[in-house]
Design an enzyme around this catalytic site. Sequence first.
Site, short mmCIF file in Angstrom:
data_model
loop_
_atom_site.label_atom_id
_atom_site.label_comp_id
_atom_site.label_asym_id
_atom_site.label_seq_id
_atom_site.Cartn_x
_atom_site.Cartn_y
_atom_site.Cartn_z
CB VAL A 1 62.72 -20.53 18.65
CG1 VAL A 1 61.93 -20.76 19.92
CG2 VAL A 1 61.80 -20.50 17.44
CB CYS A 2 67.50 -20.78 21.13
SG CYS A 2 68.66 -20.30 19.83
CB THR A 3 67.85 -15.49 19.70
OG1 THR A 3 68.98 -16.18 19.15
CG2 THR A 3 68.25 -14.04 19.99
CG ASN B 1 65.99 -19.70 27.15
OD1 ASN B 1 65.21 -19.33 28.02
ND2 ASN B 1 65.97 -20.91 26.62
#
Length: 1141
Positions: free
Chosen positions: A686-688, A691
Site C-alpha cells: 500500500v505504501c508503494t 507514496n
Amino acid sequence: MNLKTSTTPWLFALLCVSQLFQQCYSIFSPRKHSASIPIWRSIPRGGGEDETDTSTPSNQDDERYSRQFYTLGARAQNLVRSSTVYIDGPPTSGLVYECVKNLALSGVGGIEIWTSNDPEHDQGYHDESLDDLGKAYCRAASKELDLQQSTDESNESILGRYIRCLNPTVSVSHSQRPNDSEEAVHDGPGVLLCMDRSYETQVRLNEIARQRNLAFVAVETAGVYGRVFCDFGPDFVVHDMDGETPLVTPLETVKVQGGELLVRAMETERHDVSSGDIVQFQMSDGSIVPQQFTVVKVLSPQQIIVKLVRDTDENKSHDLEEVQKVIDAKAASFSRIKIPVKLSFSPLQEVTAKARECVKMQETAAKDKKKQDGQYYLGNLFSPCDFDKSSDVKRLKSVLSCFQALSAFSDTHQSLPTLTDVLEFQQLATESLGAQMLETKHVQNFLGTCAGKLGPLQAMFGALGAQEVLKSVTGLYNPVQQILLYDCDELLSEENDANRTPSSKSGLSYILGRKLEEKVKSTRLFVVGAGAIGCELLKNLAAIGAATGKNGCISLTDMDTIEKSNLSRQLLFRESNIGDFKSVAARAAILRFNPATQIFTHTSKVGEESDGPFGEEFWSSNADMVLNALDNMEARLFMDQKCVVHQKAMVDAGTLGPKGNVQVVVPHQSESYGSSVDPPESEIPVCTLKNFPYAIAHTIQWGRDLFDGLYNRRPKQTNDFSEKALSDSVSHFAESLIRDSGEEAAIEAATELAQDLLFASTSPQSRGEVRENAIRWAVHLATQLFHDAIEDLLNEHPVDSLDDDDERFWSGTRKVPTPIRFHESTDDASKLAANENLLSFVKSAARLRVESFYGVNDDNDDDANQFTDEDAKNALRDAVGKERDNDDNDSTTEENILRKVQPFASGEKSTLHSVDFEKDDNDNGHVDFVTAASNLRAICYGIPPVDAMETRRVAGKIIPAMITTTAVVSALSTLEMLKLLQGAPLTQYRNAFINLAIPLLAFTVPLPAEEVPGPGGTKFTVWDSIVVKEKTHPSNSDGGMTLKRFIRQLRKALGGTHSGFEISSVTMGELLIYANFLHGEDETILSQSVWDLANAALSEEGGTPASDTRLELRVTVEDTTNGEDYELPLVRLHKEELEQK
C-alpha cells in the site's frame, strides 16, 4: 538492418525450453501488479521499423481482435489484416476447415480457395468417409447456410460461404489451381497453404509459391501422425523470435567502470537480459536515449555490465562519460532490444533430398560404428516436438519415410493403403528415403491408421498450420524449420487393433476401434466453461460422437454472456449471439455439428459459494470426468477439489498468448491439479501505491483504484448518507464514521461527501451548470493529486532528509517526486507530456462526473457530456496561481465532520450514478481516465508513461489470447480424454507445455500421486478418504451423530484401537469444529451433533447451511508414540437412512 546470426532449431529450442517450463506452470495464475511490465508503446513487434503504425489496430478491429492484439502487437495485427492466404486442399477435409477457421477468426485480409486441376489424383489422397471432423464441419456449414440435401453447390463454394459466417470482414474468392508455368502478380504479404495433398502435389505447389514470391506451408495428418512443412524463401527475416515483450526494468544507478558501464536495477526488480543482448535506456518522459549498448556480462538479476555500441553514427560522436551522466541523471529504466534474425529456407524437394542424404550417412555411420558427421544429422531438418520422440532418429526417419510411402501408394492406386498392403507399403517406405533400418512398429502403426483421420489431431495441426501462416506474413515468432512431426501413437494398443475393422464408418473407430467409440458415445462429460477453449472442446467432442449414445451426455456450464471480443477466438458464436449466454448459444451451435449430441446447459458459476445444480446427485449420475475450460485459478482449484472428492478424472487446459498447457488428472494414479500450484504473487504494498511508486504498474493500479473510488464508491457513499440522513441524526453518523474509519479517514470521507452532496443536491441545475461544476471539480482534483499532494509529501520528507537509520530517505525504490502544473507554453518534453495528460485527465474526469449526475444513458446526446481540449485548457488556465484550500481549524474531528455535511442533512434524497470499470468500451472514457491519471503520476515520479492500450491491458487484467493456441490445447485435451476412456496406465498420459512462438511442444508424464505419512506408519495420497457412515431411521428426528461418537467411529476406521493416537482437531474448510486443547473434556460440545456444530460455525461466518446428508471434514491427529501430528485424508461423514420394516 542488423541481422542476428540464426541458430539451428534444436539449439534454439534447447535455449528456450528451460524458460518455457518456468513460465508454463505460472502463466495461468492471475498476476497481481508485477512491477517490471512490458511497454508495448515503445517496442515495435511483428515487423520492421517505421513501415506501419504500431499504436493501435483500426477502429473496426479494436474490439473483435483486442485479445489477439495483445498477443501479436499492432504491427503484426495490421499485417495479418492486409494478408492474403491461398488454400489448396480437399474442400471436405476437417483439416482444411480447421485451418481456414483459424485464419478467418484471426482476421486475415483475404482467403482465395483453389480448386484442384487434377481432381482424380487428389481425391485418392483423402477418404472423406473416415474424416469425422470434416463430416461434422460439413453438417454445421449446411445447417448454418440452410442448404438443402439436394443442393448442387460445390464444396468449395460452401467452404467459402462458411468462412464469411465465421468472419464477415474476410474477403473470400475462388480460383482454379494455376499450372506451374502460369505467371501472376501478387501484391502484399501472402502465403500458399496446402492441406492433405500428396507429396508430388506439395512439390508442385511449392514451386508455384516460389514463382509467385509466396511463402509456402504444407500440413497433413494420417491416423495418429501429423506433419508440417514450411518454406518461407531464402531470405526470410524474423523480427521477433519469441514474442516475449522485453521487461522495462526500473533503473537505480549507472556508473563508469573502465571503458564500460555498470548498470544496477532497483533492488526489488529483476532484469531479463542476457550476455550479448542490445539494451536501451528510457527517459522519465518516455523518450529513448539514442545510444545503444551491448551486454558484456550479467553479474546478477539486478546488475549488468554494458559497453557502448560503436558501429552507429549516433554512438561514435559521444563520449562514454557524457552518456553516463545523461543516463544517470535522467534515465528511469532500461530494456533489451529485439534484433531481427535472417533465416534461409529450402524448397520441399531439396529438403527431401537432404533428408535422404542424412539417412544414408546415418545408416553408414551406424553400420561402421562410427560417429556421424553433425552436418548430416537428420534432426537438423526438424523443429523439436515432444523431445523423447524428436530425439529418436529411427522414429523420425521411419515416420518421414511412411509419409513419403503414403504419397507414392496413393499416386499408384488412387486410394490409401490398409494393413493388407503391408509388403508393398514397407517396400515403398524403404525406397522413399533409401532407409534400410526402419522401425517395424512405427511402419505398422502408420499403415494401420493412415487411411483414417483423427479429429483432435486434425484440430491440432489445423492450428499449427494456421500459426505458421501468420508467422510468414508478419515476421513475428520463430517458424518451423522446416519439418515438424508429431504423433500420439501411445493411443494405439493391441486391443485397438482387435477392435479395428476396414468397414468402419468413422475415423475414430477405424483408428482406435469400435470399443472405444462406444465408450465415447456413452460417456458423461462435465465441460466447465464455454469460452474459447470450451468452444473448441465442444466442437471436437461433437466430431468424434461424444455423448450421442443411450447413456451419454454433456453437461455444460458458463455464467458469462457473449461479447464482441469473443468472436476472434470462439468459433461457435456470431455477432447475432452478442449478449446471449455462452452455454446456451454453444449448445445451439454444437447441434449443427452433430444433432445427436445430448447436451444440457447451465448458466451457473462453479465455486465455493454454492453447489447450485451441481450437487451430490449430479456428480454421481452426470459426470464421469471433467473437462476444464476455465480462465481463473480459483475455479480450477475448486473443480480439482470436487474431482478429488468424487474420484473423477479431470483434464485442464489454459493459454496465455502463444503459450498453453494441458494437465491430466487421473484418479488414484496422478497428483491432483492443486498438488503443484505455484504460490500467488505478492501484491503491491500500500505504501508503494500511495507514496512511493517506481514502476508503471504501480501508477496504473493507482489510477484504477482512483477510478473505482471516484465513480463507484463515492456515488454509493453519497446515496447511502443521503438516505440515512433522512432517518438518523448527522451527529450519530459522524460518531459511527469516526469509530469505523479513524479520525483521519473520517475527515477525508466527510470532505468527499461534502463535495458530492453539493454537486448532487444543487437542483434544479441546467446542464451548463452541471458541466461547469464538473470541470472545476476535475481541475481541482488534478491540482490536488499531482501538485498539492506531492508538495505535501516533499514538505514531510525534504529531498535531503534522512530516515531513522540516518540513510538518505529518497534512495533505492523511493524516487523523488516532482509536482506538476499546466504550463501555457513550453518546449520541455516532460512538461509537454504533462500538459497532454492533464488535458486528457480533466476532460475524462469531468465527463464521468457529469455522467454520475445524469447517468450514462440519459436522454441527451452523448456529445453533451463530452469536453474539448479548449474546455480543459480554459479551466486549467483559470486555476493557475490560485491558492490552495486551507482547512485548518481548531474544531474537533466530530465538529469538523458536522460542519462539512450538516448543510446537506435536511435536503431531499440525493441520487448519483455509480459505474463499474469497463475496459472493452473505447468510447466510455474509463480507460482514458486511468491512462491520464497513471501517466501524470508516472511523470511526477520520473517513470516513463505508456499508452492507452498498455493501460487497458494492466488495469483490465486482460489475458492475451489467440485462436491457434486455444485450438492446440483443446485438441490435446481431447486426446487425453480418449486415453482416460481407454483406462490407460499413467505412463501413457501426457501433460503438455506449448509455446507456438518458438515453436515448442514439450510433453511429460503426469507425476504420480504423492504418498504422505500417517499415524502408525500408514501412508495416504490425495485420492484416499475415510468414510464414516451414520445409519438413521426415517422417523429419527434428532440432530444426528454426536461429536463423541464421530471421534469413536473415526478411531475405529483407523484401526479399531483407542490407543496410539489422539484426535487433535476437526475442521470444515477453514472453520474449526473441534480442538482437543479447547474441547477435550467439554461434554457440552462432545454431546452435540456434528451437523449442528458445522451449521453453527457456518452461521457465524454468514455461510449457507451444510448438506443434510454429507459433510467433508479435515482431521488432524497426534501419534502419541512419537508426538508427531498428521493430517488424515479427507474424512467424509455420510448419513444413510435405514429402510422401514
